[in-house]
Write a protein that holds these residues in place. Structure first.
Motif, PDB file in Angstrom:
ATOM      1  N   ARG A 167       0.831  -1.211   0.000  1.00  0.00           N
ATOM      2  CA  ARG A 167       0.000   0.000   0.000  1.00  0.00           C
ATOM      3  C   ARG A 167       0.859   1.253   0.000  1.00  0.00           C
ATOM      4  O   ARG A 167       0.532   2.238  -0.663  1.00  0.00           O
ATOM      5  CB  ARG A 167      -0.938   0.013   1.212  1.00  0.00           C
ATOM      6  CG  ARG A 167      -2.038  -0.996   1.099  1.00  0.00           C
ATOM      7  CD  ARG A 167      -3.082  -0.879   2.164  1.00  0.00           C
ATOM      8  NE  ARG A 167      -2.580  -0.328   3.408  1.00  0.00           N
ATOM      9  CZ  ARG A 167      -3.299  -0.188   4.507  1.00  0.00           C
ATOM     10  NH1 ARG A 167      -4.554  -0.539   4.527  1.00  0.00           N
ATOM     11  NH2 ARG A 167      -2.776   0.315   5.601  1.00  0.00           N
ATOM     12  N   ILE A 217       2.035   1.806  -3.460  1.00  0.00           N
ATOM     13  CA  ILE A 217       0.955   2.358  -4.287  1.00  0.00           C
ATOM     14  C   ILE A 217       0.860   3.862  -4.056  1.00  0.00           C
ATOM     15  O   ILE A 217       0.813   4.650  -5.008  1.00  0.00           O
ATOM     16  CB  ILE A 217      -0.387   1.662  -3.980  1.00  0.00           C
ATOM     17  CG1 ILE A 217      -0.362   0.222  -4.500  1.00  0.00           C
ATOM     18  CG2 ILE A 217      -1.562   2.445  -4.587  1.00  0.00           C
ATOM     19  CD1 ILE A 217      -1.515  -0.637  -4.012  1.00  0.00           C
ATOM     20  N   LEU A 226       3.754   1.403  -9.077  1.00  0.00           N
ATOM     21  CA  LEU A 226       2.447   0.748  -9.051  1.00  0.00           C
ATOM     22  C   LEU A 226       2.547  -0.700  -9.513  1.00  0.00           C
ATOM     23  O   LEU A 226       1.936  -1.598  -8.922  1.00  0.00           O
ATOM     24  CB  LEU A 226       1.441   1.518  -9.911  1.00  0.00           C
ATOM     25  CG  LEU A 226       0.942   2.819  -9.316  1.00  0.00           C
ATOM     26  CD1 LEU A 226       0.162   3.623 -10.350  1.00  0.00           C
ATOM     27  CD2 LEU A 226       0.079   2.565  -8.096  1.00  0.00           C
ATOM     28  N   MET A 281       1.553  -3.882  -7.364  1.00  0.00           N
ATOM     29  CA  MET A 281       0.502  -4.794  -7.844  1.00  0.00           C
ATOM     30  C   MET A 281       0.996  -6.236  -7.859  1.00  0.00           C
ATOM     31  O   MET A 281       0.257  -7.151  -7.497  1.00  0.00           O
ATOM     32  CB  MET A 281       0.015  -4.375  -9.233  1.00  0.00           C
ATOM     33  CG  MET A 281      -0.769  -3.080  -9.208  1.00  0.00           C
ATOM     34  SD  MET A 281      -1.466  -2.538 -10.789  1.00  0.00           S
ATOM     35  CE  MET A 281      -0.163  -2.783 -11.963  1.00  0.00           C
ATOM     36  N   ALA A 316      -5.363  -0.100  -7.512  1.00  0.00           N
ATOM     37  CA  ALA A 316      -4.032   0.078  -8.100  1.00  0.00           C
ATOM     38  C   ALA A 316      -4.073  -0.188  -9.604  1.00  0.00           C
ATOM     39  O   ALA A 316      -3.461   0.559 -10.391  1.00  0.00           O
ATOM     40  CB  ALA A 316      -3.018  -0.842  -7.423  1.00  0.00           C
TER      41      ALA A 316
END
Length: 195
Positions: A113, A116, A135, A139, A165
């Motif tokens: 997180r 992200i 990202l 992911m 995301a």
């Protein structure tokens, strides 16, 4: 409290946890300024203990969570430099090498997180390629987490975060390369949401 009191570190940890929880609640209620101040207070209370109690994973996780909350809130308020600085504090606190064990699912989720949010901060500062890499890395980690978790509220939260995301990644790709290249990412987000 009295200086040097033996319960002082424990009180500071408790204060940090309370501030972090209140910051989360204030953010959910839309009180952005109050939330950011509470996250700042949480960091100030937890950071000394996270350094001195390096083997206490719970304290380190709480402190990392407070830094994440502070960074996320700062990014959403347009304070990109503050966000990047705060989010950079999360990985060292959750470094599994420092405590000699494998990271827990909760620690891995917080790391993903924070990556992200870091990617979104990079996007907001105009660094689209760096944002896509951050990202994408987040992911990949999130996919592994979702695949290994049993059905639970935490797995659901992970899946929703992953879908967000993918959507953000797709939007960056669409802006940089065009809409056709973003379809796959948006399709993945839709698939996750439909599960």
């Amino acid at each position: 409290k009295q200086p040097g009191h033996s319960d002082a570190p424990r009180r500071e940890i408790l204060l940090g946890r309370v501030c972090r929880s209140l910051g989360t609640l204030k953010a959910e209620e839309g009180h952005r300024g109050e939330a950011l101040e509470l996250f700042k207070q949480a960091v100030a209370a937890l950071e000394p203990s996270a350094g001195s109690e390096a083997k206490d994973r719970g304290v380190r996780l709480e402190c990392a969570g407070a830094w994440y909350g502070r960074g996320r809130r700062a990014r959403r308020d347009g304070k990109i430099a503050d966000a990047v600085n705060a989010l950079a504090k999360v990985p060292p606190l959750l470094d599994s090498k420092s405590n000699g064990t494998e990271p827990t699912a909760q620690e891995r989720f917080l790391l993903a997180r924070s990556r992200i949010e870091q990617g979104l901060a990079q996007r907001d500062s105009g660094a689209a390629e760096q944002a896509m890499k951050s990202l994408f890395d987040a992911m990949e980690e999130m996919v592994k987490l979702v695949e290994t978790q049993k059905p639970s509220p935490q797995r659901e939260e992970m899946a929703l975060t992953l879908a967000e995301a993918y959507t953000e990644f797709g939007d960056i790709v669409a802006g940089k390369l065009g809409g056709n290249d973003a379809k796959e990412s948006h399709g993945e987000a839709t698939t996750i949401l439909m599960e």
